[in-house]
Design a protein around this motif. Structure first.
Motif, PDB file in Angstrom:
ATOM      1  N   PHE A 106      -4.729   3.940  -6.946  1.00 25.91           N
ATOM      2  CA  PHE A 106      -4.931   4.071  -5.503  1.00 25.91           C
ATOM      3  C   PHE A 106      -6.364   3.721  -5.150  1.00 25.91           C
ATOM      4  O   PHE A 106      -7.280   3.864  -5.959  1.00 25.91           O
ATOM      5  N   ALA A 107      -6.527   3.254  -3.942  1.00 26.52           N
ATOM      6  CA  ALA A 107      -7.849   2.955  -3.385  1.00 26.52           C
ATOM      7  C   ALA A 107      -7.967   3.681  -2.053  1.00 26.52           C
ATOM      8  O   ALA A 107      -7.061   3.607  -1.217  1.00 26.52           O
ATOM      9  N   VAL A 108      -9.067   4.396  -1.871  1.00 32.29           N
ATOM     10  CA  VAL A 108      -9.392   5.006  -0.582  1.00 32.29           C
ATOM     11  C   VAL A 108     -10.398   4.090   0.100  1.00 32.29           C
ATOM     12  O   VAL A 108     -11.485   3.841  -0.441  1.00 32.29           O
ATOM     13  N   VAL A 109     -10.040   3.575   1.249  1.00 34.13           N
ATOM     14  CA  VAL A 109     -10.807   2.511   1.897  1.00 34.13           C
ATOM     15  C   VAL A 109     -11.222   2.952   3.298  1.00 34.13           C
ATOM     16  O   VAL A 109     -10.407   3.497   4.043  1.00 34.13           O
ATOM     17  N   PRO A 110     -12.502   2.741   3.676  1.00 36.08           N
ATOM     18  CA  PRO A 110     -12.909   3.060   5.056  1.00 36.08           C
ATOM     19  C   PRO A 110     -12.054   2.314   6.072  1.00 36.08           C
ATOM     20  O   PRO A 110     -11.572   1.200   5.816  1.00 36.08           O
ATOM     21  N   GLY A 111     -11.884   2.935   7.240  1.00 32.19           N
ATOM     22  CA  GLY A 111     -10.975   2.400   8.252  1.00 32.19           C
ATOM     23  C   GLY A 111     -11.181   0.940   8.591  1.00 32.19           C
ATOM     24  O   GLY A 111     -10.210   0.185   8.720  1.00 32.19           O
ATOM     25  N   ARG A 112     -12.448   0.505   8.700  1.00 36.58           N
ATOM     26  CA  ARG A 112     -12.692  -0.878   9.139  1.00 36.58           C
ATOM     27  C   ARG A 112     -12.308  -1.904   8.073  1.00 36.58           C
ATOM     28  O   ARG A 112     -12.258  -3.106   8.363  1.00 36.58           O
ATOM     29  N   HIS A 113     -12.045  -1.448   6.837  1.00 33.72           N
ATOM     30  CA  HIS A 113     -11.679  -2.380   5.763  1.00 33.72           C
ATOM     31  C   HIS A 113     -10.220  -2.248   5.344  1.00 33.72           C
ATOM     32  O   HIS A 113      -9.781  -2.974   4.443  1.00 33.72           O
ATOM     33  N   VAL A 114      -9.472  -1.329   5.956  1.00 28.14           N
ATOM     34  CA  VAL A 114      -8.092  -1.101   5.531  1.00 28.14           C
ATOM     35  C   VAL A 114      -7.236  -2.353   5.703  1.00 28.14           C
ATOM     36  O   VAL A 114      -6.456  -2.724   4.817  1.00 28.14           O
ATOM     37  N   ARG A 115      -7.390  -3.019   6.846  1.00 28.35           N
ATOM     38  CA  ARG A 115      -6.550  -4.193   7.087  1.00 28.35           C
ATOM     39  C   ARG A 115      -6.816  -5.292   6.061  1.00 28.35           C
ATOM     40  O   ARG A 115      -5.875  -5.891   5.513  1.00 28.35           O
ATOM     41  N   ALA A 116      -8.100  -5.557   5.785  1.00 31.61           N
ATOM     42  CA  ALA A 116      -8.431  -6.601   4.807  1.00 31.61           C
ATOM     43  C   ALA A 116      -7.933  -6.216   3.419  1.00 31.61           C
ATOM     44  O   ALA A 116      -7.432  -7.060   2.664  1.00 31.61           O
ATOM     45  N   ALA A 117      -8.064  -4.935   3.056  1.00 32.75           N
ATOM     46  CA  ALA A 117      -7.608  -4.482   1.747  1.00 32.75           C
ATOM     47  C   ALA A 117      -6.092  -4.580   1.640  1.00 32.75           C
ATOM     48  O   ALA A 117      -5.553  -4.965   0.595  1.00 32.75           O
ATOM     49  N   THR A 118      -5.381  -4.257   2.714  1.00 32.07           N
ATOM     50  CA  THR A 118      -3.920  -4.365   2.715  1.00 32.07           C
ATOM     51  C   THR A 118      -3.488  -5.818   2.563  1.00 32.07           C
ATOM     52  O   THR A 118      -2.557  -6.143   1.816  1.00 32.07           O
ATOM     53  N   THR A 119      -4.178  -6.705   3.249  1.00 32.47           N
ATOM     54  CA  THR A 119      -3.870  -8.133   3.131  1.00 32.47           C
ATOM     55  C   THR A 119      -4.116  -8.633   1.714  1.00 32.47           C
ATOM     56  O   THR A 119      -3.305  -9.391   1.157  1.00 32.47           O
ATOM     57  N   SER A 120      -5.230  -8.217   1.108  1.00 32.91           N
ATOM     58  CA  SER A 120      -5.527  -8.643  -0.266  1.00 32.91           C
ATOM     59  C   SER A 120      -4.501  -8.093  -1.236  1.00 32.91           C
ATOM     60  O   SER A 120      -4.114  -8.762  -2.199  1.00 32.91           O
ATOM     61  N   LEU A 121      -4.033  -6.880  -0.975  1.00 27.30           N
ATOM     62  CA  LEU A 121      -3.005  -6.285  -1.839  1.00 27.30           C
ATOM     63  C   LEU A 121      -1.694  -7.042  -1.709  1.00 27.30           C
ATOM     64  O   LEU A 121      -1.014  -7.350  -2.692  1.00 27.30           O
ATOM     65  N   ARG A 122      -1.336  -7.389  -0.469  1.00 24.19           N
ATOM     66  CA  ARG A 122      -0.110  -8.162  -0.233  1.00 24.19           C
ATOM     67  C   ARG A 122      -0.185  -9.516  -0.939  1.00 24.19           C
ATOM     68  O   ARG A 122       0.803  -9.976  -1.538  1.00 24.19           O
ATOM     69  N   ALA A 123      -1.336 -10.148  -0.890  1.00 18.98           N
ATOM     70  CA  ALA A 123      -1.485 -11.471  -1.495  1.00 18.98           C
ATOM     71  C   ALA A 123      -1.422 -11.409  -3.018  1.00 18.98           C
ATOM     72  O   ALA A 123      -0.939 -12.345  -3.668  1.00 18.98           O
ATOM     73  N   ALA A 124      -1.910 -10.315  -3.603  1.00 14.16           N
ATOM     74  CA  ALA A 124      -2.000 -10.234  -5.060  1.00 14.16           C
ATOM     75  C   ALA A 124      -0.690  -9.776  -5.694  1.00 14.16           C
ATOM     76  O   ALA A 124      -0.100 -10.482  -6.500  1.00 14.16           O
ATOM     77  N   GLY A 149       0.794  -1.224   0.000  1.00 12.90           N
ATOM     78  CA  GLY A 149       0.000   0.000   0.000  1.00 12.90           C
ATOM     79  C   GLY A 149       0.820   1.264   0.000  1.00 12.90           C
ATOM     80  O   GLY A 149       0.273   2.354  -0.171  1.00 12.90           O
ATOM     81  N   GLY A 150       2.159   1.173   0.170  1.00 19.98           N
ATOM     82  CA  GLY A 150       3.021   2.332   0.065  1.00 19.98           C
ATOM     83  C   GLY A 150       3.409   2.961   1.385  1.00 19.98           C
ATOM     84  O   GLY A 150       2.801   2.713   2.427  1.00 19.98           O
ATOM     85  N   HIS A 151       4.453   3.792   1.331  1.00 25.32           N
ATOM     86  CA  HIS A 151       4.893   4.547   2.505  1.00 25.32           C
ATOM     87  C   HIS A 151       3.884   5.657   2.818  1.00 25.32           C
ATOM     88  O   HIS A 151       3.186   6.164   1.939  1.00 25.32           O
ATOM     89  N   ARG A 152       3.869   6.052   4.082  1.00 26.89           N
ATOM     90  CA  ARG A 152       2.893   7.063   4.505  1.00 26.89           C
ATOM     91  C   ARG A 152       3.057   8.378   3.750  1.00 26.89           C
ATOM     92  O   ARG A 152       2.071   9.003   3.366  1.00 26.89           O
ATOM     93  N   HIS A 153       4.296   8.825   3.492  1.00 25.43           N
ATOM     94  CA  HIS A 153       4.473  10.105   2.811  1.00 25.43           C
ATOM     95  C   HIS A 153       3.968  10.053   1.374  1.00 25.43           C
ATOM     96  O   HIS A 153       3.494  11.049   0.841  1.00 25.43           O
ATOM     97  N   ASP A 154       4.058   8.886   0.731  1.00 26.84           N
ATOM     98  CA  ASP A 154       3.522   8.748  -0.627  1.00 26.84           C
ATOM     99  C   ASP A 154       1.989   8.711  -0.600  1.00 26.84           C
ATOM    100  O   ASP A 154       1.329   9.289  -1.472  1.00 26.84           O
ATOM    101  N   ARG A 155       1.436   8.035   0.400  1.00 21.77           N
ATOM    102  CA  ARG A 155      -0.022   8.032   0.547  1.00 21.77           C
ATOM    103  C   ARG A 155      -0.530   9.451   0.814  1.00 21.77           C
ATOM    104  O   ARG A 155      -1.588   9.855   0.314  1.00 21.77           O
ATOM    105  N   ALA A 156       0.252  10.215   1.593  1.00 20.30           N
ATOM    106  CA  ALA A 156      -0.148  11.591   1.896  1.00 20.30           C
ATOM    107  C   ALA A 156      -0.166  12.443   0.627  1.00 20.30           C
ATOM    108  O   ALA A 156      -1.022  13.322   0.478  1.00 20.30           O
ATOM    109  N   ALA A 157       0.775  12.199  -0.295  1.00 25.06           N
ATOM    110  CA  ALA A 157       0.800  12.952  -1.552  1.00 25.06           C
ATOM    111  C   ALA A 157      -0.486  12.703  -2.353  1.00 25.06           C
ATOM    112  O   ALA A 157      -1.054  13.626  -2.952  1.00 25.06           O
ATOM    113  N   VAL A 158      -0.947  11.451  -2.372  1.00 28.37           N
ATOM    114  CA  VAL A 158      -2.194  11.131  -3.069  1.00 28.37           C
ATOM    115  C   VAL A 158      -3.386  11.738  -2.341  1.00 28.37           C
ATOM    116  O   VAL A 158      -4.311  12.267  -2.965  1.00 28.37           O
TER     117      VAL A 158
END
Length: 450
Positions: free
Chosen positions: A307-325, A128-137
């Protein structure tokens, strides 16, 4: 386990079509006639034709019936790109480029090479990227009306991967995904890959039929709604504020998620224009909206950055799916993209793209005046409804023989009935070549006899 009895009917028709016993263009019995003929339920007859359509053997046309599909090779969701003659124009895929982009890339690469820690670009980024790159988006998205924290932004290898990541996080095989009856073909591919049940929502000239969506949500367990509210692909609509509020309200009432595709949203007039685009769906229901987009259409298709903007309760699942893919966006691509976001390059390119798209729409509407056209005035796509005697696959084959690639309506259809239409992508031909290509397209279509 024995297969269901209706499978024998599917196999019988499939064999007859593939052998040529039922030639292309043959009109098949109506659903009711098939049900009577084979002594099966009407719903079963509908399922027979649905399976044949999914196999690419038949096509249902609204108000006309079900026909054995013409297999031109230049139709459908993955048409051949090898033409029998020299290519005149590719109107099947939008690949916009602005003059001087090659020099921009060289300059950006030189700047990266001279930066303090070039080796950092070769290291693996976190999913999902480093925080500073996410902040740029996140800063860039503020201008689109999406107000989100960097922690809710995930960087991906393009908008398609962002969409895949969100679907993996939100859904499970068998879940119902509501989608416009005409929509982006990539959602069909992903739904098939994830085993999702696509539920088409009828469309109107101004947007999806929200009454029909509400009825669908009342009768079926819709898990998520995929929607393109701003510069729809392929129809070009921009939903007004009331439609967006209603759509958010339906999702809230029925407890389903919204997946908002903003890939082409940059083409609509930004504030402070005379008629600025209403706030995105994310602004109406941020807790249940995933916003996906990328830089393929506004910067370059080869820059696979999304990029995907994801509600807080789904961030962990989305990060896991991104890692797997596929983990996310590569470091070098991320550095290029976020650098161009920060220095204003993306904003300048978006201004150029809007002006270019408007010019191409004017050329297309002048050259094709009198034909049934649908599209946004600053969009790179145009929906061309054909005459009753013109069939999309046949038209695509004739156009391929003339050197022109187009997309047929079945690539965008998510329901059992496909309108007779072509989707024209206007961005790829050089601007001076567009009018001659469209003139040839019109002459070729006019040659189809009733």
């Amino acid at each position: 386990m024995r297969p269901p009895a209706y499978k024998a009917i599917v196999d019988e028709y499939a064999t007859a079509i593939r052998s040529g016993t039922l030639p292309a263009g043959t009109r098949l019995p109506t659903h009711r006639a098939l049900a009577r003929e084979r002594r099966i339920a009407l719903a079963t007859a509908t399922r027979v034709y649905a399976e044949l359509a999914a196999a690419g053997l038949v096509v249902g046309e609204q108000g006309r019936g079900t026909f054995v599909k013409v297999r031109s090779g230049y139709d459908g969701i993955e048409p051949s790109r090898d033409l029998p003659v020299p290519r005149v124009a590719d109107l099947s895929f939008n690949q916009p480029l602005a003059p001087g982009q090659g020099d921009q890339l060289r300059q950006a690469l030189r700047a990266l090479a001279a930066s303090g820690d070039a080796e950092a670009l070769l290291r693996q980024q976190p999913p999902g990227g480093h925080r500073h790159d996410r902040a740029a988006v996140a800063r860039y998205l503020l201008d689109r009306g999406v107000d989100t924290a960097p922690e809710n932004v995930l960087l991906t290898g393009g908008a398609q991967q962002a969409l895949d990541c969100v679907l993996r996080a939100l859904t499970r095989p068998g879940d119902v995904l509501a989608v416009d009856a005409l929509s982006y073909p990539g959602i069909k591919l992903l739904a098939g890959a994830h085993g999702l049940d696509l539920a088409p929502v009828p469309v109107t000239p101004a947007g999806p039929d929200l009454d029909a969506l509400d009825r669908l949500c009342r009768t079926r367990p819709v898990r998520a709604v995929y929607t393109i509210p701003t510069v729809h692909n392929p129809l070009g609509w921009v939903l007004d504020r009331a439609q967006r509020e209603r759509l958010a309200g339906i999702a809230t009432e029925h407890g389903c998620m919204l997946i908002e595709d903003g890939t082409y949203a940059f083409l609509a007039a930004p504030a402070p224009a005379a008629a600025p685009v209403p706030a995105p769906l994310h602004a109406h229901a941020p807790e249940r909206t995933c916003y996906v987009a990328g830089l393929s259409k506004n910067v370059a298709t080869g820059l696979r950055f999304g990029f995907a903007v994801v509600p807080g309760r789904h961030v962990r699942a989305a990060t896991t799916s991104l890692r797997a893919a596929a983990w996310g966006s590569p470091g070098l691509v991320t550095a290029l993209a976020t650098g161009w976001l920060a220095d204003g390059t993306v904003a300048r390119l978006e201004d150029q793209r809007r002006a270019d798209a408007a010019a191409r729409q004017r050329i297309a509407r002048t050259t094709l005046a009198g034909l049934d056209l649908t599209g946004h005035p600053t969009s790179y796509t145009l929906w061309l409804t054909l005459e009753p005697h013109q069939r999309p696959a046949h038209a695509a084959a004739l156009l391929a023989a003339a050197g022109i690639l187009v997309s047929t309506s079945d690539a965008f259809s998510t329901g059992p009935h496909t309108p007779a239409a072509l989707r024209l992508a206007l961005a790829t031909p050089p601007l001076p070549a567009l009018a001659p290509a469209l003139t040839l397209l019109r002459r070729t279509l006019d040659s189809i006899a009733p």
